[in-house]
Design an enzyme around this catalytic site. Structure first.
Site, PDB file in Angstrom:
ATOM      1  N   ALA A 141       0.818  -1.208   0.000  1.00  0.00           N
ATOM      2  CA  ALA A 141       0.000   0.000   0.000  1.00  0.00           C
ATOM      3  C   ALA A 141       0.854   1.261   0.000  1.00  0.00           C
ATOM      4  CB  ALA A 141      -0.933  -0.009   1.216  1.00  0.00           C
ATOM      5  N   TRP A 174      18.537  -4.569   5.492  1.00  0.00           N
ATOM      6  CA  TRP A 174      19.724  -4.381   6.342  1.00  0.00           C
ATOM      7  C   TRP A 174      19.487  -4.801   7.790  1.00  0.00           C
ATOM      8  CZ3 TRP A 174      19.198   1.118   4.249  1.00  0.00           C
ATOM      9  CH2 TRP A 174      18.108   1.782   4.824  1.00  0.00           C
ATOM     10  N   CYS A 222      14.026  -8.305   3.279  1.00  0.00           N
ATOM     11  CA  CYS A 222      12.920  -7.933   4.172  1.00  0.00           C
ATOM     12  C   CYS A 222      12.329  -6.658   3.599  1.00  0.00           C
ATOM     13  CB  CYS A 222      13.397  -7.793   5.613  1.00  0.00           C
ATOM     14  SG  CYS A 222      14.880  -6.790   5.840  1.00  0.00           S
ATOM     15  N   SER A 223      12.420  -5.553   4.297  1.00  0.00           N
ATOM     16  CA  SER A 223      11.943  -4.285   3.748  1.00  0.00           C
ATOM     17  C   SER A 223      13.074  -3.560   3.021  1.00  0.00           C
ATOM     18  CB  SER A 223      11.354  -3.410   4.859  1.00  0.00           C
ATOM     19  OG  SER A 223      10.174  -4.001   5.387  1.00  0.00           O
TER      20      SER A 223
END
Length: 897
Positions: free
Chosen positions: A264, A367, A363-364
């Site tokens: 989103a 790091w 992941c996002s």
């Protein structure tokens, strides 16, 4: 130093670990020192960055002024001053010296070892060309190459200057691919396996967004990574290579809800319809905020235990009393997080070593959780990283070089929020002064809040996970537990410049043309490689012969470790507690609370719960694709887990507190169950051909073989909670039985939980005026526009019964309408006016649909409805007189409330 109001205070009482001693407090520019009178004990040196919280307590009845210090090493001590002015001066001085405005004010920029360390090569210990050359890049495998596209850190500021990418991908392709990854962190090589050319690559999340963006360059880059078993010279061969296309994995370390939330925001996760060379799995590891709160709960339990211990000792009682609340430690969820990280490590290790395949981790931003999984997997795969030098290179490569944000996550600059004192104007009669002081404190609190929210014990979790593996394999590590504990200490001490910046560029490039920080500070590895430290950090149990890959001993493992994710315990030495105090007397490990959400592997958007949250065209095409086997569609799509809730929501696992007899069976199925029957290497089950298929085979792996609970004294509250939980379970089972009876049609019992209309996709809802028995829009003018499929109709052509399906349920395809034409689809037009409060559902094309009923994501196809509509006999409703109208039971069709 202007910040030091007082440099020395004598006759100060220091209370630590229940013992009180008198001594002198010294304040230097970088340390608080307490020297015991008479030299009875060793001086206590506390670097200011190690201070996590200071409480200035009110004066006692005797007129003393205490200050309580809490450190990041989980120690607590109290300094009691005879004068309030002395306590105030020490409090303000420590606050000014601890809260820094720039990293250059920290101790590392002023520290000079005396005598100098014999080794001064800590900053050049890791060389990318030497390390990747050791792995075989350029020698064993020609499928990888070095690129200088980031030599001036302009391509990606948070990546290292030297990158390793597939040989057949040009730098121009990398430039285009970088626009598709968050922070331009494209997939690059982190590890090449010594046995089978399997690789670990890492990146950040793709910028997919709600519009489902895609990048051809990114897809080609990942395709080249997953086909790197071919060298450029033999690339013309089209023969299948084992592991090149079968079990390649894209590991998304986040929970599925986090991936949806990032979608989103314009980012998200890969659409596997565009990455045909591999599959994807979610590990369900929570974000930095959940980890910070989890550690805070442990710290709170430790502080309460220290406070209670002091009160017990003040009463004159002797002996050790276990005052630490182990249940509070378990409720923190810390062991569950460690177990989730080790679960992902085990999956990656098996896929690399056993399946000879490739893994891409992200992941996002790539790091935090990515660094944990990548480094832990390499620690298990390569015995070199379990030596002292190899571990240092591993930290330099996967944490320091790849851009873990040490400065932000460790909170080296601290904040005034961590210095708590009673109101200075409590006795003042001036309302203006009090208002001004309150306004100043509020303004400063809002200004420093963002910095505090970036802190998280990510590297701490990595060290604790290493300790779990080290405890399971005590003979496979050259370093001991003290080495990890010392590394944790210097992570926060700021004595060395190694862990003080966010990326390689900040260490290597000086600001304003000045000298670089690595030239002004000392590396922590110079300290660890000194002879005195090396001698104390060696593991006497280390046996390097166990890592011989050519060994054919009965228990030989080629030097590859497979840790047990369920064998996790608190690292009691780090927290300054005994093993019995934190983990209990029993030898069994505490089972993680709540379980881990492990979803996957999945091949396309049909199996991906993050993709199904948005109405994408790929979902429609996947539903109608005849090449997709229904066996690949079950419960890996929508697991029911406490980890699937939003990060801010409290845990909803009520069954965790229920007794074993009354505990309901978990609603979530094993996400690996579709692959267990095909002997896939993704399945983590242990094969047992003698045992038939039972409920234990359908339950998640982390829900089976649970160790016994801790033995201890049960409180009356636990008994009352168990009784209440048992009663709740009985009511819940009764409700489930009634709901199942109302949902079943034709007398066929279905154990699959039915989803309500609000949880269904819009593409599965019946259109207005659509007949559920024929799938066509039957508008009868004589009935004034009322149809059988209209849920708002007051009359119908036949009286509904309890056996009739929910009007909001999935519409079945009539054998009369679709028996001879596969291209027919129910029309959407209807003479009934649209309801302004309800959006018009969009009908999904049922071309080439193998089943007569549109399957929801995560639902099992019914065995009796798997035949084609033409060959399936029309179902007859039993001639049972209607007992009650469905309009009276469920007028809106949203299910029982």
């Amino acid at each position: 130093m202007d910040a030091i109001r007082v440099s020395k205070v004598e006759r100060v009482a220091c209370t630590k670990s229940g013992a009180t001693s008198v001594g002198t407090v010294h304040l230097t520019a970088h340390h608080l020192i307490f020297r015991y009178d008479g030299g009875k004990e060793k001086e206590m040196w506390v670097p200011y960055p190690l201070v996590s919280l200071v409480n200035r307590l009110p004066q006692t009845l005797q007129g003393d002024s205490p200050l309580t210090f809490h450190t990041r090493t989980f120690e607590t001590f109290t300094l009691t001053f005879g004068k309030d002015s002395e306590a105030s001066d020490v409090f303000e001085s420590v606050k000014e010296l601890t809260v820094a405005t720039s990293v250059t004010q920290l101790y590392a920029f002023f520290y000079t070892p005396n005598p100098p360390f014999p080794n001064k090569d800590g900053w050049i210990l890791y060389s990318p060309r030497e390390e990747f050359g050791r792995m075989g890049v350029g020698s064993r495998s020609k499928a990888w190459r070095f690129t200088d596209i980031n030599k001036d850190y302009s391509f990606c500021p948070t990546y290292p200057a030297r990158l390793v990418v597939p040989t057949k991908i040009s730098d121009a392709t990398l430039q285009y691919a970088s626009k598709y990854r968050s922070k331009c962190r494209i997939p690059i090589l982190s590890y090449l396996h010594w046995a089978n050319y399997g690789s670990i690559t890492r990146s950040s999340q793709p910028m997919v967004g709600i519009t489902q963006n895609r990048s051809i360059q990114d897809e080609k880059l990942i395709e080249a990574i997953f086909q790197s078993h071919w060298s450029p010279e033999t690339r013309t061969s089209n023969a299948p290579v084992y592991g090149a296309t079968c079990t390649n994995l894209i590991i998304d370390a986040r929970p599925t809800t986090n991936a949806v939330a990032n979608t989103a925001k314009g980012a998200g996760t890969e659409n596997m319809d565009n990455y045909k060379e591999g599959k994807k799995a979610y590990l369900g590891i929570d974000n930095i905020h959940i980890m910070r709160d989890s550690l805070a709960k442990i710290v709170e339990a430790l502080r309460e235990a220290d406070t209670l211990s002091v009160s017990v000792n003040s009463d004159g009682s002797e002996g050790t009393v276990a005052v630490l609340d182990r249940q509070a430690l378990r409720r923190s969820g810390w062991l569950r997080h460690i177990s989730a990280i080790l679960e992902g490590t085990l999956l990656i290790t098996r896929n690399i070593h056993v399946n000879s395949s490739h893994v891409l981790i992200h992941c996002s931003d790539g790091w935090d959780r990515t660094a944990q999984l990548s480094s832990l997997s390499q620690l298990c795969l390569d015995p070199f990283y379990r030596t002292i030098k190899g571990f240092q290179i591993l930290v330099e490569k996967d944490w320091l070089s790849f851009g873990h944000r040490f400065l932000d996550r460790c909170g080296h600059l601290s904040s005034e929020k961590f210095f708590v004192s009673p109101s200075e104007n409590a006795g003042s009669n001036s309302g203006a002064d009090a208002a001004q002081a309150f306004l100043a404190s509020v303004q400063h609190r809002f200004a420093s809040q963002h910095h505090i929210k970036e802190t998280s014990p990510v590297f701490h979790q990595f060290l604790e996970s290493v300790r779990q593996i080290q405890r399971q394999y005590p003979e496979r590590f050259e370093f001991n537990e003290r080495f990890l504990k010392q590394l944790y200490f210097h992570l926060y001490s700021c004595q060395f410049g190694t862990f003080m910046f966010n990326c390689e560029r900040e260490r290597r490039v000086g600001e304003g043309g000045g000298p670089a920080p690595w030239e002004q500070t000392v590396s922590v590895w110079d300290f660890f490689n000194s002879p005195s430290e090396m001698e104390q950090n060696l593991n006497p149990l280390y046996n390097s012969s166990l890592d011989d890959p050519t060994s054919r001993a009965p228990k030989a493992d080629m030097g590859v470790l497979f840790p047990n994710p369920k064998d996790v315990r608190f690292w009691n030495e780090l927290y300054g507690r005994t093993d019995e105090e934190m983990n209990g007397r029993t030898a069994t490990s505490p089972s993680p609370v709540g379980g881990t959400e492990l979803v996957g592997p999945m091949e396309g958007s049909l199996d991906d719960p993050a993709m199904q949250s948005f109405g994408t065209p790929s979902l429609t095409s996947s539903l109608s694709s005849p090449s997709r086997s229904p066996a690949l569609r079950p419960s890996s799509v929508k697991p029911t887990s406490s980890r699937s809730a939003s990060p801010a929501a409290p845990p909803r696992d009520l069954s965790a507190s229920m007794p074993e007899v009354a505990r309901p069976s978990p609603a979530r199925q094993d996400s690996f169950s579709p692959f267990a029957s095909t002997s896939s290497a993704f399945s983590l089950r242990t094969a047992n051909p003698s045992s038939p298929s039972s409920s234990s085979q359908s339950s998640p792996i982390w829900a089976r073989n649970k160790p016994p609970d801790f033995t201890g004294v049960k409180s009356v509250w636990g008994k009352l909670s168990s009784n209440a939980s048992a009663a709740f379970s009985v009511v819940q089972d009764a409700y489930a039985g009634v709901a199942k009876d109302l949902r079943n049609t034709g007398g066929v019992e279905d154990d699959t939980p039915e989803k309500t209309a609000e949880l269904r996709g819009r593409d599965t809802l019946s259109a207005w005026g659509e007949d559920r028995s024929s799938g066509t829009s039957k508008v009868n003018s004589s009935l004034s526009g009322l149809t059988i499929g209209n849920p708002w109709a007051t009359t119908s052509s036949h009286p509904p019964t309890l056996l009739e399906e929910n009007p909001w349920g999935p519409s079945s395809i009539s054998s009369q309408t679709y028996a001879h034409s596969s291209d027919s689809s129910p029309p959407l037009d209807s003479s009934l006016p649209l309801d302004p409060t309800v959006a018009t559902p969009i009908s999904v094309s049922r071309r080439n649909t193998p089943s007569s009923t549109t399957l929801l994501a995560g639902e099992q196809p019914h065995p009796q409805s798997s035949r084609s509509p033409a060959s399936q006999p029309s179902a007859k409703v039993p001639a049972t007189p209607p007992t009650k109208s469905t309009d009276d039971i469920d007028p809106l069709g949203v299910g029982l409330l």
